[in-house]
Design a protein around this motif. Sequence first.
Motif, PDB file in Angstrom:
ATOM      1  N   GLU A 181       0.833  -1.204   0.000  1.00 24.29           N
ATOM      2  CA  GLU A 181       0.000   0.000   0.000  1.00 24.29           C
ATOM      3  C   GLU A 181       0.868   1.255   0.000  1.00 24.29           C
ATOM      4  O   GLU A 181       0.548   2.250  -0.638  1.00 24.29           O
ATOM      5  N   GLU A 183       3.847   1.386  -1.325  1.00 25.31           N
ATOM      6  CA  GLU A 183       4.380   1.481  -2.690  1.00 25.31           C
ATOM      7  C   GLU A 183       3.347   2.090  -3.619  1.00 25.31           C
ATOM      8  O   GLU A 183       3.671   2.937  -4.464  1.00 25.31           O
ATOM      9  N   ALA A 184       2.095   1.660  -3.450  1.00 25.35           N
ATOM     10  CA  ALA A 184       1.028   2.214  -4.291  1.00 25.35           C
ATOM     11  C   ALA A 184       0.924   3.722  -4.072  1.00 25.35           C
ATOM     12  O   ALA A 184       0.775   4.487  -5.034  1.00 25.35           O
ATOM     13  N   ALA A 185       1.032   4.147  -2.813  1.00 27.83           N
ATOM     14  CA  ALA A 185       0.945   5.575  -2.517  1.00 27.83           C
ATOM     15  C   ALA A 185       2.082   6.342  -3.185  1.00 27.83           C
ATOM     16  O   ALA A 185       1.872   7.409  -3.765  1.00 27.83           O
ATOM     17  N   ARG A 186       3.302   5.768  -3.127  1.00 31.63           N
ATOM     18  CA  ARG A 186       4.450   6.426  -3.759  1.00 31.63           C
ATOM     19  C   ARG A 186       4.225   6.553  -5.266  1.00 31.63           C
ATOM     20  O   ARG A 186       4.478   7.596  -5.863  1.00 31.63           O
ATOM     21  N   LEU A 187       3.744   5.449  -5.862  1.00 32.11           N
ATOM     22  CA  LEU A 187       3.521   5.453  -7.305  1.00 32.11           C
ATOM     23  C   LEU A 187       2.471   6.486  -7.703  1.00 32.11           C
ATOM     24  O   LEU A 187       2.496   7.007  -8.809  1.00 32.11           O
ATOM     25  N   LEU A 188       1.558   6.773  -6.789  1.00 32.01           N
ATOM     26  CA  LEU A 188       0.517   7.757  -7.092  1.00 32.01           C
ATOM     27  C   LEU A 188       0.964   9.172  -6.752  1.00 32.01           C
ATOM     28  O   LEU A 188       0.178  10.098  -6.785  1.00 32.01           O
ATOM     29  N   GLY A 189       2.231   9.318  -6.384  1.00 33.55           N
ATOM     30  CA  GLY A 189       2.790  10.655  -6.225  1.00 33.55           C
ATOM     31  C   GLY A 189       2.861  11.177  -4.807  1.00 33.55           C
ATOM     32  O   GLY A 189       3.197  12.334  -4.606  1.00 33.55           O
ATOM     33  N   ALA A 190       2.539  10.332  -3.802  1.00 32.56           N
ATOM     34  CA  ALA A 190       2.591  10.806  -2.422  1.00 32.56           C
ATOM     35  C   ALA A 190       4.042  10.935  -1.975  1.00 32.56           C
ATOM     36  O   ALA A 190       4.872  10.091  -2.302  1.00 32.56           O
ATOM     37  N   ASN A 191       4.368  11.997  -1.223  1.00 34.40           N
ATOM     38  CA  ASN A 191       5.705  12.083  -0.643  1.00 34.40           C
ATOM     39  C   ASN A 191       5.723  11.291   0.664  1.00 34.40           C
ATOM     40  O   ASN A 191       4.696  10.745   1.080  1.00 34.40           O
ATOM     41  N   GLN A 194       3.124  12.318   3.321  1.00 33.21           N
ATOM     42  CA  GLN A 194       1.753  12.026   2.883  1.00 33.21           C
ATOM     43  C   GLN A 194       1.478  10.532   2.963  1.00 33.21           C
ATOM     44  O   GLN A 194       0.409  10.105   3.395  1.00 33.21           O
ATOM     45  N   HIS A 198      -1.460   9.371   5.344  1.00 31.52           N
ATOM     46  CA  HIS A 198      -2.699   8.947   4.694  1.00 31.52           C
ATOM     47  C   HIS A 198      -2.828   7.435   4.548  1.00 31.52           C
ATOM     48  O   HIS A 198      -3.924   6.939   4.344  1.00 31.52           O
ATOM     49  N   VAL A 199      -1.706   6.732   4.594  1.00 38.01           N
ATOM     50  CA  VAL A 199      -1.788   5.283   4.353  1.00 38.01           C
ATOM     51  C   VAL A 199      -1.325   4.477   5.564  1.00 38.01           C
ATOM     52  O   VAL A 199      -2.075   3.675   6.107  1.00 38.01           O
TER      53      VAL A 199
END
Lengths: 290, 333
Positions: A181, A183-191, A194, A198-199
């Motif tokens: 999850e 990794e998914a956040a990083r791929l979606l542009g989260a720093n 964030q 958020h995750v």
Amino acid sequence: MSIASATLAKDSAVRASVQRTPAALILIGLAWIIFAVVLLLPLYIVVTQGLQRGLDVFWNAISEPDAISALKLTLLATGISVPLNLVFGVAAAWCVTKFEFRGKSLLITLIDMPFSVSPVVAGLIYVLLFGSQGVFAPFLQAHDLQIVYAVPGIVLATIFVTFPFVARELIPLMEEQGTTEEEAARLLGANGWQMFWHVTLPNVKWALIYGVVLCTARAMGEFGAVSVVSGHIRGMTNTLPLHIEILYNEYNIVAAFSVAILLLAMALVILLLRQWSESRLSRSLVRDDE
Amino acid sequence: MSIEIRGINKHFGNFQALKNIDLHIRSGELVALLGPSGCGKTSLLRIIAGLETPDTGSIVFHGEDVSSHDVRDRNVGFVFQHYALFRHMTVFDNVAFGLRMKPKKQRPSESVIASKVHELLNLVQLDWLADRYPEQLSGGQRQRIALARALAVEPKILLLDEPFGALDAKVRKELRRWLARLHEEVHLTSVFVTHDQEEAMEVADRIVVMNKGVIEQIGTPAEVYEKPASEFVYHFLGDSNRLQLAEDNHLLFRPHEVSLSRSAADEHRAAQVRDIRPLGAITRVTLQVDGQDELIEAEVAKDHGSLAGLVRGETLYFKPKAVLTPSGAVQHV
């Protein structure tokens, strides 16, 4: 308490429709007997002993200056050690579960150490480090700093014994949840922040709250380690548990149990806070923006 | 956006997961990385995304070397094998995540985000699930939400790790066709990892067959099937029979490329019938040949003449119609 009763109520509704075997009845009965003897009976005794001379005596016992100062010190030590261990626990669990590095298993063992070391030994460690014969004694004396037999020592000892609670609650959960999850956040542009906010944090919030509750309860009730570093100076370095012991040793049974009721009430407040935060946090934490 | 993979090597401890991988993926292409588990296909996909760092080599997107770019800056959409939906967020919030994480200056307003999210949910035909949580969805629905979430940030490249692996057979077939159609519509450069040759054949424009960290063959589905570059590729792309001719000489052929006869015929070999399995449109006959333990399977139409009244233990004559020659190509005989 309220969790237990809610669960029991729900369970009994479910179980009403289920055929009970004699073995099940015996086991349920045994569980209730043990629950009553081990938990309810002592609670009952603490409350009745503390209140046996009436509310006035109870009130005097908990409002005398020494008791108030012990209460303040307990709250101070708890108030400092819990936030610190919260930050430490989250950081340690994050580091241990989301990254691979050399010496990781050693770190996990070290996090657990305060659980395995006797609290008395933990207290002695601080005396040996900061006491008048201790390693840092020359430095401390030169700068006129008092750690052992003073408030800083009590805070340090409390931090030490409550060190693992938050991390221990988080590590198994975070390990099980893995890193996809994030990794998914990083791929979606989260720093990094964030992603954490958020995750990672929402995914572990119940474990985190539970860890903080355990940590707080233990910080308020800690006896052994604090006893060694405290010096038992009334009105100065006595926490509530130490104050109770002193009263008890002086055969002041009613006062001892009265203060015990106070400590017990604080523990119940913590449990209620947890219940309350469960319902609130589930709504707020998720939607919060930075 | 084209993807250029140059000289990628990757070790995990002592294990070399990828050995000198070179691969060019054209803009708008749908490419399958096909291979058995442990062949390095997922590692390669993760390296393209930036989730793993290669030991050597570089990744170039449309002429720009992105090797040193962080995951966040590569702007790839990634769909995980087990979807990795944010479990504490609703479907809507999951899809909106990428847009909400943008820096304040580039972040669209909530109303723009909402219309974008509903547009994507309509694209994956799941707009009615916007308020549900991931755990309330079926596998196929989660898969499509994960795709919508990846598409929300308008990536130029879409990477999918075993996109249909965790789904049951029927849903998998539907989603496969749906993904191929979607790719036609949105026209991204897409790479997906799979261990299922049928899936690769059905969906991909080109297939990259991998084994033990190296690329065995790159080609269209027809090319890899008809002109396998190695015995490995031949085996991996479908069932195969091995017929031992001599000590160090054997033939490879596919079960459906077998001619069967009840009576002795030209070039046909005798074999004993061990099993007869009707499988719907086709029937599979298992044959035992003298001089080899390995059984031969033949698949023929269920109304094939040689099957009438056939029972186990009878003798049947067979001949491979197409075999894999040592030079690599499949030869029709």
